[in-house]
Design a protein around this motif. Sequence first.
Motif, short mmCIF file in Angstrom:
data_model
loop_
_atom_site.label_atom_id
_atom_site.label_comp_id
_atom_site.label_asym_id
_atom_site.label_seq_id
_atom_site.Cartn_x
_atom_site.Cartn_y
_atom_site.Cartn_z
N ALA A 89 0.93 -1.26 0.16
CA ALA A 89 0.34 0.17 0.10
C ALA A 89 1.10 1.42 0.42
O ALA A 89 0.24 2.05 -0.96
CB ALA A 89 -1.37 0.00 1.35
N GLU A 90 2.11 0.95 0.58
CA GLU A 90 2.97 2.21 1.18
C GLU A 90 3.62 2.52 -0.23
O GLU A 90 3.68 3.78 -0.62
CB GLU A 90 3.85 2.24 2.24
CG GLU A 90 3.26 2.17 3.49
CD GLU A 90 2.68 1.10 3.45
OE1 GLU A 90 1.99 0.71 4.61
OE2 GLU A 90 2.70 -0.10 3.42
N GLU A 91 4.43 1.70 -1.57
CA GLU A 91 4.87 1.94 -2.83
C GLU A 91 3.52 2.23 -3.73
O GLU A 91 3.87 2.92 -4.08
CB GLU A 91 4.94 0.48 -3.32
CG GLU A 91 6.42 0.02 -2.38
CD GLU A 91 6.37 -0.69 -3.08
OE1 GLU A 91 7.73 -1.50 -3.18
OE2 GLU A 91 5.57 -2.38 -2.83
N ILE A 92 2.27 2.05 -3.29
CA ILE A 92 1.53 2.27 -4.26
C ILE A 92 1.00 3.58 -4.44
O ILE A 92 0.68 4.72 -4.85
CB ILE A 92 -0.51 1.66 -4.12
CG1 ILE A 92 -0.04 0.39 -4.87
CG2 ILE A 92 -0.73 1.90 -4.97
CD1 ILE A 92 -0.93 -0.87 -4.30
N ILE A 93 0.93 3.81 -3.11
CA ILE A 93 0.82 5.55 -2.83
C ILE A 93 1.57 6.66 -2.80
O ILE A 93 1.50 7.29 -3.25
CB ILE A 93 -0.24 5.24 -1.05
CG1 ILE A 93 -1.39 5.14 -0.98
CG2 ILE A 93 -0.26 7.08 -0.67
CD1 ILE A 93 -1.78 4.67 0.09
N SER A 94 2.73 5.64 -3.33
CA SER A 94 4.02 6.86 -3.13
C SER A 94 3.87 7.14 -4.23
O SER A 94 4.51 8.18 -5.03
CB SER A 94 5.57 5.51 -2.77
OG SER A 94 6.59 6.56 -3.51
N CYS A 95 4.39 5.88 -5.57
CA CYS A 95 4.02 5.94 -7.41
C CYS A 95 2.81 7.39 -7.15
O CYS A 95 2.97 8.02 -8.21
CB CYS A 95 3.87 4.98 -7.97
SG CYS A 95 4.85 3.87 -7.60
N VAL A 96 1.77 7.03 -6.59
CA VAL A 96 0.84 8.58 -6.58
C VAL A 96 1.21 9.89 -6.15
O VAL A 96 1.53 10.73 -7.10
CB VAL A 96 -0.57 8.39 -5.88
CG1 VAL A 96 -1.62 9.50 -5.97
CG2 VAL A 96 -1.17 7.36 -6.45
N HIS A 97 1.27 9.86 -5.13
CA HIS A 97 2.42 11.10 -4.75
C HIS A 97 3.73 11.55 -5.75
O HIS A 97 3.55 12.19 -5.73
CB HIS A 97 3.08 11.07 -3.23
CG HIS A 97 2.31 10.55 -2.36
ND1 HIS A 97 0.92 11.00 -2.26
CD2 HIS A 97 2.04 10.11 -1.08
CE1 HIS A 97 -0.13 10.81 -1.42
NE2 HIS A 97 1.21 10.35 -0.12
#
Length: 348
Positions: A89-97
């Motif tokens: 989840a952290e990696e996905i949200i980091s890609c979004v940021h």
Amino acid sequence: MTEQIRALIKKLFDNHSLSMPEYEELVRTRDSESSALARELAVKVRRKKYGTDVFIRGLIEFSNHCKNDCYYCGIRKSNSQCTRYRLSAEEIISCVHEGYSLGFRTFVLQSGEDPFFTDDVLCPIISGIKNAHPDCAITLSLGERNLQSYRALFNAGADRYLLRHETASAEHYKKLHPATMSFSHRIECLHMLRETGYAVGVGFMVGSPFQTAAELARDLKFIETFQPEMCGIGPFIPHHNTPFAREESGSVELTCFLLSLVRLIKPNVLLPATTALGTLAPNGRELGILSGANVIMPNLSPVGVRKKYELYNGKICTNEESAQCRSCLDRRIDSIGYRTVVSRGDMA
């Protein structure tokens, strides 16, 4: 191009509708002249609706695990040579940021049909993205789920859902998929998505094994009747570890012709120039834009996993950092007289 074909293309331009035999005739008799006329009218329609704007979607391929065994797909469960991965989840949200900082305002979360990503896992990711970036749209491409799941993901903040129908022929569908999958269920899922409130995307492969002009005509008629908000069309490209490994790739020219016809069928459709087009031809995505498309979807996945999401052979842009990819596409789209824009890119 005969006068009959010219009249059919102009009829589609005027009425946005043809019979299936008429669609089949257009596909079967396509030549450079009919393609040029369809392209000219599609660009006219597209410019009236969207000007020269090209919408960018940040694609995040977060898992290549898949429970399905589609005969054409490189991440099918039977491909033992596929190196599997899941982003956290952290990696996905980091890609979004990172994508947000580069100007992306729509994010496409795509995966195989991975049982790990339940609603309990996905909903906090979706709501977290929406809370951090409320001005953004979230598109999901997660395959077939049940109505309860579609509703939960929608209520968490997802706006759009892309589920390619792959073919509008039940018999053709059977030739591309194992018996555990059904054409009727795929269509049922599309109606569930529409009922839930999503902007819905469909799509099909051009030149897939066993495909005929009659089946492409069915695809066009299905798009006309279903009226999707989005439509993803790309050429079939074989993958070396599938039953279709030795099949020939689809045609860039036919794909572009069909993009033009889809634009004439639904003038305000959100229509991507796909990565598969760019894989088969160095200027494939530009050709798609010049044929009536108005969306491109650069890859925002971590570089370390991009080669692992290998649906077909030779996929492009697997080594580019996200900022490099965005900058390159901006220049290429500008070179053909269009411009990428920072917006959600909703349907006009």
